[in-house]
Motif scaffolding. Structure first.
Motif, mmCIF file in Angstrom:
data_model
loop_
_atom_site.group_PDB
_atom_site.id
_atom_site.type_symbol
_atom_site.label_atom_id
_atom_site.label_comp_id
_atom_site.label_asym_id
_atom_site.label_seq_id
_atom_site.Cartn_x
_atom_site.Cartn_y
_atom_site.Cartn_z
ATOM 1 N N GLY A 195 0.545 8.061 -2.494
ATOM 2 C CA GLY A 195 -0.558 7.109 -2.453
ATOM 3 C C GLY A 195 -0.816 6.389 -3.752
ATOM 4 N N HIS A 196 0.038 6.584 -4.751
ATOM 5 C CA HIS A 196 -0.215 5.897 -6.031
ATOM 6 C C HIS A 196 1.056 5.474 -6.746
ATOM 7 C CE1 HIS A 196 0.291 9.411 -8.922
ATOM 8 N NE2 HIS A 196 0.286 10.038 -7.783
ATOM 9 N N GLY A 197 2.193 5.394 -6.003
ATOM 10 C CA GLY A 197 3.462 5.113 -6.678
ATOM 11 C C GLY A 197 3.794 3.657 -6.914
ATOM 12 N N PHE A 198 3.216 2.752 -6.103
ATOM 13 C CA PHE A 198 3.679 1.365 -6.163
ATOM 14 C C PHE A 198 3.459 0.723 -7.527
ATOM 15 C CE2 PHE A 198 5.506 -2.052 -3.804
ATOM 16 C CZ PHE A 198 5.223 -3.151 -4.610
ATOM 17 N N LYS A 199 2.308 1.021 -8.142
ATOM 18 C CA LYS A 199 1.983 0.350 -9.414
ATOM 19 C C LYS A 199 3.045 0.596 -10.486
ATOM 20 C CE LYS A 199 -1.773 2.696 -9.802
ATOM 21 N NZ LYS A 199 -1.415 3.672 -8.725
ATOM 22 N N TYR B 166 1.344 7.978 3.385
ATOM 23 C CA TYR B 166 1.725 8.462 2.065
ATOM 24 C C TYR B 166 2.877 9.450 2.246
ATOM 25 C CZ TYR B 166 -2.972 7.253 0.068
ATOM 26 O OH TYR B 166 -4.140 6.638 -0.344
ATOM 27 N N ALA C 45 6.976 0.443 6.316
ATOM 28 C CA ALA C 45 7.123 1.091 5.007
ATOM 29 C C ALA C 45 5.791 1.072 4.263
ATOM 30 C CB ALA C 45 8.191 0.370 4.189
ATOM 31 N N GLN D 220 20.358 -0.532 9.585
ATOM 32 C CA GLN D 220 21.141 0.706 9.523
ATOM 33 C C GLN D 220 20.197 1.862 9.178
ATOM 34 O OE1 GLN D 220 24.322 1.364 10.247
ATOM 35 N NE2 GLN D 220 24.683 -0.782 10.801
ATOM 36 N N TYR E 293 9.503 9.402 5.486
ATOM 37 C CA TYR E 293 10.529 9.886 6.420
ATOM 38 C C TYR E 293 11.461 10.895 5.749
ATOM 39 C CZ TYR E 293 9.217 5.744 9.128
ATOM 40 O OH TYR E 293 8.517 4.793 9.807
ATOM 41 N N VAL F 186 19.686 5.886 8.769
ATOM 42 C CA VAL F 186 20.473 7.106 8.569
ATOM 43 C C VAL F 186 20.024 8.203 9.531
ATOM 44 C CG1 VAL F 186 21.024 8.951 6.939
ATOM 45 C CG2 VAL F 186 21.046 6.547 6.202
ATOM 46 N N SER G 56 5.422 0.575 1.173
ATOM 47 C CA SER G 56 5.462 -0.493 0.158
ATOM 48 C C SER G 56 5.129 -1.858 0.745
ATOM 49 C CB SER G 56 6.865 -0.549 -0.462
ATOM 50 O OG SER G 56 7.225 0.697 -1.000
ATOM 51 N N LEU H 192 20.939 1.177 2.523
ATOM 52 C CA LEU H 192 20.789 1.214 3.986
ATOM 53 C C LEU H 192 19.302 1.236 4.324
ATOM 54 C CD1 LEU H 192 23.350 4.093 4.831
ATOM 55 C CD2 LEU H 192 23.800 1.626 4.678
ATOM 56 N N LYS I 29 -1.439 -4.002 -3.476
ATOM 57 C CA LYS I 29 -1.557 -2.630 -3.959
ATOM 58 C C LYS I 29 -2.238 -2.685 -5.329
ATOM 59 C CE LYS I 29 1.139 -0.659 -0.746
ATOM 60 N NZ LYS I 29 0.729 0.330 0.268
ATOM 61 N N HIS J 262 10.444 -3.408 5.327
ATOM 62 C CA HIS J 262 10.267 -2.846 6.667
ATOM 63 C C HIS J 262 8.783 -2.810 7.007
ATOM 64 C CE1 HIS J 262 10.124 -0.014 9.986
ATOM 65 N NE2 HIS J 262 11.426 -0.203 10.129
HETATM 66 C C1 LIG Z 1 -2.501 2.967 2.635
HETATM 67 C C2 LIG Z 1 -1.738 3.011 1.355
HETATM 68 C C3 LIG Z 1 -2.282 2.433 0.236
HETATM 69 C C4 LIG Z 1 -1.625 2.525 -0.985
HETATM 70 N N1 LIG Z 1 -2.184 1.915 -2.066
HETATM 71 C C5 LIG Z 1 -1.539 1.974 -3.251
HETATM 72 C C6 LIG Z 1 -2.098 1.291 -4.373
HETATM 73 O O1 LIG Z 1 -3.113 0.621 -4.260
HETATM 74 N N2 LIG Z 1 -1.420 1.382 -5.554
HETATM 75 C C7 LIG Z 1 -0.266 2.108 -5.693
HETATM 76 O O2 LIG Z 1 0.260 2.184 -6.793
HETATM 77 N N3 LIG Z 1 0.284 2.774 -4.631
HETATM 78 C C8 LIG Z 1 -0.332 2.708 -3.433
HETATM 79 N N4 LIG Z 1 0.203 3.340 -2.357
HETATM 80 C C9 LIG Z 1 1.415 4.155 -2.526
HETATM 81 C C10 LIG Z 1 2.659 3.322 -2.484
HETATM 82 O O3 LIG Z 1 2.572 2.392 -1.450
HETATM 83 C C11 LIG Z 1 3.844 4.248 -2.304
HETATM 84 O O4 LIG Z 1 3.830 5.260 -3.287
HETATM 85 C C12 LIG Z 1 5.187 3.519 -2.377
HETATM 86 O O5 LIG Z 1 5.129 2.309 -1.724
HETATM 87 C C13 LIG Z 1 6.253 4.420 -1.777
HETATM 88 O O6 LIG Z 1 7.475 3.747 -1.795
HETATM 89 P P1 LIG Z 1 8.766 4.396 -1.152
HETATM 90 O O7 LIG Z 1 9.879 3.495 -1.477
HETATM 91 O O8 LIG Z 1 8.847 5.831 -1.543
HETATM 92 O O9 LIG Z 1 8.461 4.464 0.411
HETATM 93 P P2 LIG Z 1 8.423 3.188 1.639
HETATM 94 O O10 LIG Z 1 7.890 2.070 0.948
HETATM 95 O O11 LIG Z 1 7.793 3.878 2.686
HETATM 96 O O12 LIG Z 1 9.989 3.015 1.780
HETATM 97 C C14 LIG Z 1 10.800 3.923 2.460
HETATM 98 C C15 LIG Z 1 11.922 3.100 3.084
HETATM 99 O O13 LIG Z 1 12.839 4.009 3.703
HETATM 100 C C16 LIG Z 1 13.247 3.469 4.923
HETATM 101 N N5 LIG Z 1 13.745 4.542 5.786
HETATM 102 C C17 LIG Z 1 13.011 5.452 6.477
HETATM 103 N N6 LIG Z 1 13.843 6.240 7.217
HETATM 104 C C18 LIG Z 1 15.105 5.818 6.967
HETATM 105 C C19 LIG Z 1 16.394 6.203 7.434
HETATM 106 N N7 LIG Z 1 16.528 7.193 8.325
HETATM 107 N N8 LIG Z 1 17.486 5.532 6.992
HETATM 108 C C20 LIG Z 1 17.354 4.510 6.086
HETATM 109 N N9 LIG Z 1 16.153 4.111 5.585
HETATM 110 C C21 LIG Z 1 15.065 4.739 6.047
HETATM 111 C C22 LIG Z 1 11.989 2.790 5.473
HETATM 112 O O14 LIG Z 1 12.295 1.805 6.434
HETATM 113 C C23 LIG Z 1 11.438 2.157 4.193
HETATM 114 O O15 LIG Z 1 11.928 0.860 3.990
HETATM 115 C C24 LIG Z 1 -0.402 3.227 -1.101
HETATM 116 C C25 LIG Z 1 0.195 3.775 0.051
HETATM 117 C C26 LIG Z 1 -0.458 3.669 1.274
HETATM 118 C C27 LIG Z 1 0.181 4.280 2.470
#
Ligand SMILES: Cc1cc2nc3c(=O)[nH]c(=O)nc-3n(C[C@H](O)[C@H](O)[C@H](O)COP(=O)(O)OP(=O)(O)OC[C@H]3O[C@@H](n4cnc5c(N)ncnc54)[C@H](O)[C@@H]3O)c2cc1C
Length: 396
Positions: free
Chosen positions: A348-352, A321, A42, A175, A210, A177, A44, A32, A49, A39
């Motif tokens: 701030g460092h999870g994507f890699k 972050y 988001a 959708q 979130y 949540v 990501s 969902l 990155k 998004h």
């Molecule tokens: C400015 C910045 C620079 C960065 N640079 C790097 C980098 O260079 N290298 C690196 O490794 N990492 C980097 N990061 C960190 C990396 O981007 C994150 O650690 C990673 O993308 C987090 O992924 P996630 O899936 O947890 O969160 P997100 O990518 O935020 O995904 C969360 C998802 O949940 C969805 N969601 C939210 N609320 C709800 C709800 N109520 N119901 C359903 N879905 C919902 C959102 O729409 C979104 O799609 C950076 C982050 C930022 C902010």
């Protein structure tokens, strides 16, 4: 009501890699996500990155990133798409790294060598010849590691979402949540703002910044912090094209500044700051980059990348972050809600770590452990808890 083995809430990199892995393991997975995937808000979702092994003295993150880089090459081949660009990683140091073995740069370099990699030491002369866009004046040392680069993060999420559907994952866009219906220590159903209900044997909460809005007991542990990102249109793009320019950090643990070479399709140079950030509520607060942020950027460029200092900023973003107090991810089963797993806290460092994240989250979500999952367990923080990610500028 739709029923799944696993219902993943949130299709950022944490959620979508876990969904792919669980579906591959034979579970029926539903996902969902509000609006479209990737998004726009988001973390990501971005043009790039950093993908680096450099983690100072932290050998576990270095090992994880090393494995992840093999995974990035694998995804480039599997998807026949250059999602990961191996442009190298340049650490610019104000101090001589060998005289400062505990510095982020000094420890990263010696640990790279310990792991069999060959980072290059660059003198001021080398720096001027190989990376002419940088002012060499401020630096006494530079270390270049060719096994690193950047990933086109938004496109990675898009690719993985399409692949997930191919595998049989049911993705529900638009959708969002609203709440978890709980009964006798279990989440028995999930309600969305759009009025739908979904159920699953296991719920996987991957809502990034979130997450505490859906699980308030995590508010003291997971904070949303906003960080500025800038895209500049260079007047001399040739100076910022790889190999003339690479992913770089500029004395990052003391300044937070880092950046990327010219983006292959967007034709911009992205500069950002990996610092403290501003605490924000992802639902309520505005995410703006201020005139003060731009002034800080200009001051940094004037001293360090003068060839870019007067070029136009064509896009800015304050990205969030999902920040844990110690900077380590949060991947574990909820202590009370038996069928709820949280995977967030990218700090701030999870994507890699994307190529290894899916298996790690899936192992924990199916009741197991992963060789690296222990330090992301449900844990307590106290007044002495410190940010531990060594590249991060902590202004302490
Ligand atoms: C400015 C910045 C620079 C960065 N640079 C790097 C980098 O260079 N290298 C690196 O490794 N990492 C980097 N990061 C960190 C990396 O981007 C994150 O650690 C990673 O993308 C987090 O992924 P996630 O899936 O947890 O969160 P997100 O990518 O935020 O995904 C969360 C998802 O949940 C969805 N969601 C939210 N609320 C709800 C709800 N109520 N119901 C359903 N879905 C919902 C959102 O729409 C979104 O799609 C950076 C982050 C930022 C902010």
């Amino acid at each position: 009501m739709k029923q799944y083995d696993f219902l993943v809430v949130g299709a950022g990199i944490f959620g979508i890699t876990a969904a792919v892995e669980l579906q591959k393991r034979g579970y029926q997975v539903g996902v969902l996500n509000p609006d479209s995937i990737p998004h726009p808000m988001a973390a990501s979702t971005d043009i790039s990155k950093v993908i680096r092994m450099e983690y100072g003295a932290d050998l576990e993150y270095m090992a994880m990133a090393d494995a992840a880089i093999d995974g990035w090459h694998g995804w480039n081949d599997f998807f026949q798409d250059k999602l990961y660009h191996e442009t190298g990683f340049l650490m610019l140091c104000k101090q001589n790294a060998s005289n400062d073995p505990e510095s982020f740069e000094g420890a990263s370099s010696s640990n790279l060598i310990r792991r069999g990699h060959q980072p290059e030491r660059l003198s001021k002369k080398d720096l001027e010849l190989r990376f002419p866009a940088f002012a060499s004046g401020p630096y006494t040392d530079a270390i270049f590691n060719s096994r690193a680069g950047f990933a086109e993060s938004g496109r990675v999420v898009q690719r993985l979402a399409a692949y997930a559907v191919q595998l049989g994952v049911e993705i529900w866009q638009y959708q969002s949540v609203l709440l978890f219906e709980k009964n006798k220590g279990r989440v028995v159903a999930v309600q969305t703002r759009e009025g739908q209900r979904f159920a699953a044997g296991e719920i996987l909460l991957c809502a990034g910044a979130y997450t505490p809005n859906l699980l308030p007991e995590l508010k003291p542990i997971l904070r949303a912090t906003g960080h500025p990102v800038f895209h500049l249109r260079p007047s001399r793009p040739e100076l910022f094209q790889f190999p003339q320019f690479s992913v770089f950090t500029s004395d990052i643990s003391h300044t937070g500044w880092y950046g990327f070479p010219l983006h292959p399709t967007e034709n911009v140079v992205k500069i950002a700051n990996h610092g403290i950030g501003i605490e924000l509520d992802p639902e309520r607060d505005e995410r703006v980059v201020t005139a003060g942020d731009i002034a800080n950027l200009r001051a940094f460029l004037e001293e360090h990348i003068p060839t870019l200092a007067n070029d136009p900023v064509v896009f800015t973003r304050r990205c969030l972050y999902s920040d844990t107090r110690d900077g380590h991810f949060w991947i574990d089963r909820h202590p009370e809600l038996k069928n709820l797993v949280v995977a967030a806290g990218g700090s701030g460092h999870g994507f890699k770590m994307a190529p290894v994240l899916g298996a790690m989250i899936a192992d924990v979500a199916t009741g197991g452990k992963h060789k690296w999952s222990d330090r992301y367990r449900w844990r307590q923080f106290d007044a002495n808890t410190r940010q531990l990610e060594e590249a991060r500028f902590k202004a302490e």
